[in-house]
Scaffold this motif. Structure first.
Motif, PDB file in Angstrom:
ATOM      1  N   LYS A  30       0.814  -1.218   0.000  1.00 49.83           N
ATOM      2  CA  LYS A  30       0.000   0.000   0.000  1.00 49.83           C
ATOM      3  C   LYS A  30       0.849   1.271   0.000  1.00 49.83           C
ATOM      4  N   GLY A  64      -5.616  -7.476   7.453  1.00 48.97           N
ATOM      5  CA  GLY A  64      -6.204  -6.262   6.884  1.00 48.97           C
ATOM      6  C   GLY A  64      -6.764  -5.345   7.954  1.00 48.97           C
ATOM      7  N   TYR A  65      -7.418  -5.907   8.937  1.00 49.40           N
ATOM      8  CA  TYR A  65      -7.970  -5.126  10.048  1.00 49.40           C
ATOM      9  C   TYR A  65      -6.843  -4.462  10.831  1.00 49.40           C
ATOM     10  N   ASP A  68      -5.401  -1.665   8.852  1.00 49.60           N
ATOM     11  CA  ASP A  68      -6.305  -0.508   8.904  1.00 49.60           C
ATOM     12  C   ASP A  68      -6.093   0.280  10.189  1.00 49.60           C
ATOM     13  N   ARG A  69      -5.923  -0.409  11.318  1.00 49.23           N
ATOM     14  CA  ARG A  69      -5.662   0.270  12.596  1.00 49.23           C
ATOM     15  C   ARG A  69      -4.347   1.043  12.511  1.00 49.23           C
ATOM     16  N   TYR A  71      -2.947   2.296   9.767  1.00 49.09           N
ATOM     17  CA  TYR A  71      -3.138   3.481   8.926  1.00 49.09           C
ATOM     18  C   TYR A  71      -3.980   4.546   9.618  1.00 49.09           C
ATOM     19  N   GLU A  72      -4.933   4.145  10.434  1.00 48.12           N
ATOM     20  CA  GLU A  72      -5.695   5.116  11.219  1.00 48.12           C
ATOM     21  C   GLU A  72      -4.771   5.843  12.193  1.00 48.12           C
TER      22      GLU A  72
END
Length: 81
Positions: A30, A64-65, A68-69, A71-72
């Motif tokens: 990413k 993935g989860y 995501d954390r 990137y948050e």
């Protein structure tokens, strides 16, 4: 024991190592980073520290989860600069 992770008395080290590898793979893809760069960024994150706390069961979520954390967390850090 150092280098080992346990949950309810069960050794979950391999599960955690696989999650870490998969999250780093996502970050590499990413963010277009090399493995050492992606690993360094993840290892210095609050998300990585949370992942090491096996009692919160973040390790049981998908890579993935967890990514995501991560990137948050990065977005929040940018906002708070």
């Amino acid at each position: 024991m150092e280098g080992k992770y346990f949950f309810n008395g069960k050794d979950i080290s391999m599960n955690l190592y696989i999650q870490i590898r998969d999250v780093i793979d996502i970050i590499m893809e990413k963010s277009n980073l090399s493995f050492p760069d992606a690993m360094g960024k993840f290892y210095h994150s609050k998300t990585y520290k949370a992942l090491q706390n096996t009692e919160n069961t973040l390790w049981a979520e998908s890579a993935g989860y967890i990514a995501d954390r991560y990137y948050e967390e990065q977005e929040e850090a940018q906002i708070n600069k």
